[in-house]
Write an enzyme that holds these catalytic residues in place. Structure first.
Site, mmCIF file in Angstrom:
data_model
loop_
_atom_site.group_PDB
_atom_site.id
_atom_site.type_symbol
_atom_site.label_atom_id
_atom_site.label_comp_id
_atom_site.label_asym_id
_atom_site.label_seq_id
_atom_site.Cartn_x
_atom_site.Cartn_y
_atom_site.Cartn_z
ATOM 1 N N GLU A 19 -0.603 17.815 11.560
ATOM 2 C CA GLU A 19 0.220 16.669 11.139
ATOM 3 C C GLU A 19 1.648 17.079 10.783
ATOM 4 O O GLU A 19 2.587 16.316 10.964
ATOM 5 C CB GLU A 19 -0.458 15.881 10.004
ATOM 6 C CG GLU A 19 -0.583 16.604 8.689
ATOM 7 C CD GLU A 19 -1.685 16.020 7.792
ATOM 8 O OE1 GLU A 19 -2.601 15.353 8.283
ATOM 9 O OE2 GLU A 19 -1.614 16.267 6.567
ATOM 10 N N HIS A 26 -11.303 14.691 4.584
ATOM 11 C CA HIS A 26 -10.322 15.775 4.702
ATOM 12 C C HIS A 26 -10.683 16.775 3.608
ATOM 13 O O HIS A 26 -11.017 16.371 2.482
ATOM 14 C CB HIS A 26 -8.919 15.200 4.502
ATOM 15 C CG HIS A 26 -7.799 16.200 4.604
ATOM 16 N ND1 HIS A 26 -7.810 17.264 5.498
ATOM 17 C CD2 HIS A 26 -6.629 16.300 3.929
ATOM 18 C CE1 HIS A 26 -6.686 17.951 5.359
ATOM 19 N NE2 HIS A 26 -5.962 17.399 4.410
HETATM 20 N N1 LIG Z 1 -4.844 7.973 6.977
HETATM 21 C C1 LIG Z 1 -5.615 8.479 7.913
HETATM 22 O O1 LIG Z 1 -5.693 7.966 9.008
HETATM 23 C C2 LIG Z 1 -6.436 9.702 7.663
HETATM 24 C C3 LIG Z 1 -6.791 10.054 6.388
HETATM 25 N N2 LIG Z 1 -7.693 11.054 6.188
HETATM 26 C C4 LIG Z 1 -8.096 11.360 4.820
HETATM 27 O O2 LIG Z 1 -8.770 10.220 4.278
HETATM 28 C C5 LIG Z 1 -8.521 10.130 2.875
HETATM 29 C C6 LIG Z 1 -7.925 8.774 2.543
HETATM 30 O O3 LIG Z 1 -6.642 8.694 3.110
HETATM 31 P P1 LIG Z 1 -5.970 7.275 3.458
HETATM 32 O O4 LIG Z 1 -6.980 6.383 4.075
HETATM 33 O O5 LIG Z 1 -4.710 7.608 4.177
HETATM 34 O O6 LIG Z 1 -5.648 6.754 1.983
HETATM 35 P P2 LIG Z 1 -4.795 5.468 1.578
HETATM 36 O O7 LIG Z 1 -3.512 5.913 0.995
HETATM 37 O O8 LIG Z 1 -4.732 4.471 2.686
HETATM 38 O O9 LIG Z 1 -5.737 4.907 0.386
HETATM 39 C C7 LIG Z 1 -5.417 3.791 -0.294
HETATM 40 C C8 LIG Z 1 -6.598 3.311 -1.123
HETATM 41 O O10 LIG Z 1 -6.799 4.197 -2.229
HETATM 42 C C9 LIG Z 1 -6.814 3.412 -3.428
HETATM 43 N N3 LIG Z 1 -6.276 4.139 -4.572
HETATM 44 C C10 LIG Z 1 -5.088 4.797 -4.661
HETATM 45 N N4 LIG Z 1 -4.946 5.338 -5.878
HETATM 46 C C11 LIG Z 1 -6.059 4.993 -6.578
HETATM 47 C C12 LIG Z 1 -6.508 5.246 -7.909
HETATM 48 N N5 LIG Z 1 -5.781 5.978 -8.748
HETATM 49 N N6 LIG Z 1 -7.711 4.740 -8.291
HETATM 50 C C13 LIG Z 1 -8.458 4.011 -7.442
HETATM 51 N N7 LIG Z 1 -8.085 3.733 -6.171
HETATM 52 C C14 LIG Z 1 -6.908 4.222 -5.764
HETATM 53 C C15 LIG Z 1 -5.920 2.235 -3.101
HETATM 54 O O11 LIG Z 1 -6.255 1.244 -4.021
HETATM 55 P P3 LIG Z 1 -5.363 -0.066 -4.265
HETATM 56 O O12 LIG Z 1 -5.908 -1.019 -3.270
HETATM 57 O O13 LIG Z 1 -5.676 -0.415 -5.690
HETATM 58 O O14 LIG Z 1 -3.930 0.343 -4.046
HETATM 59 C C16 LIG Z 1 -6.338 1.932 -1.664
HETATM 60 O O15 LIG Z 1 -7.492 1.136 -1.623
HETATM 61 C C17 LIG Z 1 -7.623 11.322 2.547
HETATM 62 O O16 LIG Z 1 -8.465 12.397 2.188
HETATM 63 C C18 LIG Z 1 -6.937 11.628 3.878
HETATM 64 O O17 LIG Z 1 -6.475 12.970 4.029
HETATM 65 C C19 LIG Z 1 -8.305 11.715 7.216
HETATM 66 C C20 LIG Z 1 -7.999 11.400 8.502
HETATM 67 C C21 LIG Z 1 -6.952 10.452 8.817
HETATM 68 C C1 LIG Z 2 -4.460 10.665 11.123
HETATM 69 C C2 LIG Z 2 -4.800 12.031 10.705
HETATM 70 O O1 LIG Z 2 -5.769 12.606 11.149
HETATM 71 C C3 LIG Z 2 -3.875 12.758 9.816
HETATM 72 C C4 LIG Z 2 -2.583 12.792 10.559
HETATM 73 O O2 LIG Z 2 -4.370 14.054 9.656
HETATM 74 C C5 LIG Z 2 -3.691 12.111 8.452
HETATM 75 O O3 LIG Z 2 -3.362 10.901 8.386
HETATM 76 O O4 LIG Z 2 -3.823 12.818 7.443
HETATM 77 MG MG LIG Z 3 -6.036 14.500 10.849
HETATM 78 MG MG LIG Z 4 -4.460 14.741 7.629
#
Ligand SMILES: NC(=O)C1=CN([C@@H]2O[C@H](COP(=O)(O)OP(=O)(O)OC[C@H]3O[C@@H](n4cnc5c(N)ncnc54)[C@H](OP(=O)(O)O)[C@@H]3O)[C@@H](O)[C@H]2O)C=CC1
Ligand SMILES: CC(=O)[C@](C)(O)C(=O)O
Ligand SMILES: [Mg+2]
Ligand SMILES: [Mg+2]
Length: 335
Positions: A195, A108
């Site tokens: 979103e 992202h």
């Molecule tokens: N969620 C989704 O489906 C989508 C997300 N994205 C993008 O992907 C990226 C990741 O999002 P997402 O997967 O939702 O993230 P999450 O909130 O699921 O990430 C959690 C992970 O990050 C780790 N973490 C959190 N804080 C820290 C820290 N301070 N230091 C080290 N590790 C840390 C956690 O570690 P711990 O295990 O120690 O808690 C855990 O392993 C973002 O840029 C998001 O916008 C893009 C498309 C869709």
């Molecule tokens: C799943 C996805 O693509 C989102 C909604 O943009 C997000 O989780 O940030």
């Molecule tokens: Mg998205």
């Molecule tokens: Mg998003």
């Protein structure tokens, strides 16, 4: 039509001698790290000490290191941490260990587009963004399909960024479904808009308000739950498969006539104005500033809204009803 890239357009060999570090093992991290690993790529997961997910990643067959160690071992560093913590982790645990010719990868564009991470000029910066929640990135990969994705190049220091991004997208499984190229700005602004207005925010508000109206009017919460929430997936599946046309074809003429005439009264010109306002706040950086500041003070608004959401009557009745539909329950915990 934009150019779509598929498996045959991407060459995994460009990643053959590289190590990819995936930082974070949450929604996207666990999915993309495992998919890359299953695609034959050398993957290391980077986590903080004491992470509850450390064991899980090892159980999944992956090597896990602390974030600085993982960055030191890597050619390609994919940052799959929550957007609001990325810049802090970048400054403390990533930037000091970057080497010239490394690549930094995002799913992202938020931190690059809104100036929260300013990478050095001698590294590649590209994006591989599955257009899907992480758990489905993994589930569809295991099923042999994949989810569509975007690539974008912000910085091409080595001259290889495009090839790397395509190969990376292939490793994640996105070229099975189709990948197209965009910019960090376009991905960030459209993703936030989608979103907030439609996919997550719009849909959740539509569900809650239609549920509230039925319950306030004296109908049973269970009835309202099935009508406004449960059945939504079945309808959306038809739209996903064959566009609105397939949905209108499948539902009754009554639903088609009622839906086409009443829908625009519910989502109306006022909603359009609200959508434009949301887009403007995304484009002018106000939303980003608000969200970054919220993160810096430990998410007081988010925490409180999450609690209110959990306590909403639709969530309470939903929990009971879903417990009676065990086939719905297991999927998110499987991977
Ligand atoms: N969620 C989704 O489906 C989508 C997300 N994205 C993008 O992907 C990226 C990741 O999002 P997402 O997967 O939702 O993230 P999450 O909130 O699921 O990430 C959690 C992970 O990050 C780790 N973490 C959190 N804080 C820290 C820290 N301070 N230091 C080290 N590790 C840390 C956690 O570690 P711990 O295990 O120690 O808690 C855990 O392993 C973002 O840029 C998001 O916008 C893009 C498309 C869709
Ligand atoms: C799943 C996805 O693509 C989102 C909604 O943009 C997000 O989780 O940030
Ligand atoms: Mg998205
Ligand atoms: Mg998003």
């Amino acid at each position: 039509m934009v150019k779509m890239y598929y498996n045959e357009d991407a060459d995994l060999d460009v990643l053959k001698d590289k190590t990819v570090t995936v930082l974070g093992y949450g929604s996207q991290g666990h999915a993309q790290a495992q998919n890359l690993h299953d695609s034959g790529i050398n993957v290391i997961v980077g986590l903080r000490k004491g992470s509850a997910r450390w064991k899980q990643a090892e159980k999944d067959g992956l090597t896990v290191k602390t974030v600085p160690e993982a960055v030191k071992s890597a050619d390609i560093i994919q940052i799959l941490l929550p957007d609001e913590v990325q810049s802090r982790v970048y400054e403390n645990d990533i930037m000091p260990y970057l080497e010239s010719g490394n690549a930094i990868v995002f799913s992202h564009g938020f931190n690059i587009h809104y100036n929260q991470i300013i990478p050095p000029e001698d590294v590649d910066v590209y994006m591989v963004a599955p257009k899907s929640p992480g758990h489905l990135v993994r589930r569809t990969f295991k099923e042999g399909t994949g989810v569509p994705g975007l690539i974008a190049i912000y910085q091409d220091a080595t001259g290889d960024a495009h090839k790397l991004a395509l190969a990376h997208a292939k490793g994640v499984g996105c070229t099975r479904a189709g990948v197209f190229e965009t910019t960090f700005r376009e991905e960030t602004e459209t993703d936030l808009f989608g979103e907030q207005v439609d996919l997550c925010g719009g849909v959740a508000s539509l569900i809650k308000m239609s549920f509230e109206v039925l319950v306030e009017a004296g109908y049973k919460p269970e009835m309202a739950y099935f009508e406004t929430l449960h059945e939504l997936k079945l309808i959306v599946d038809l739209i996903h498969e064959g566009g609105l046309e397939k949905m209108w074809y499948s539902v009754s003429n009554t639903a088609e006539y009622g839906g086409l005439t009443v829908g625009p009264k519910v989502i109306n010109e006022l909603s359009r104005e609200a959508m434009y306002e949301a887009l403007e706040r995304i484009q002018n950086g106000e939303f980003a500033r608000e969200f970054v500041l919220e993160g810096k003070v430990n998410n007081p608004v988010l925490t409180s809204m999450e609690r209110q959401e959990r306590e909403h009557p639709i969530e309470l009745v939903g929990k009971d009803l879903r417990a009676k539909m065990p086939w719905l329950n297991s999927e998110l915990n499987e991977d």
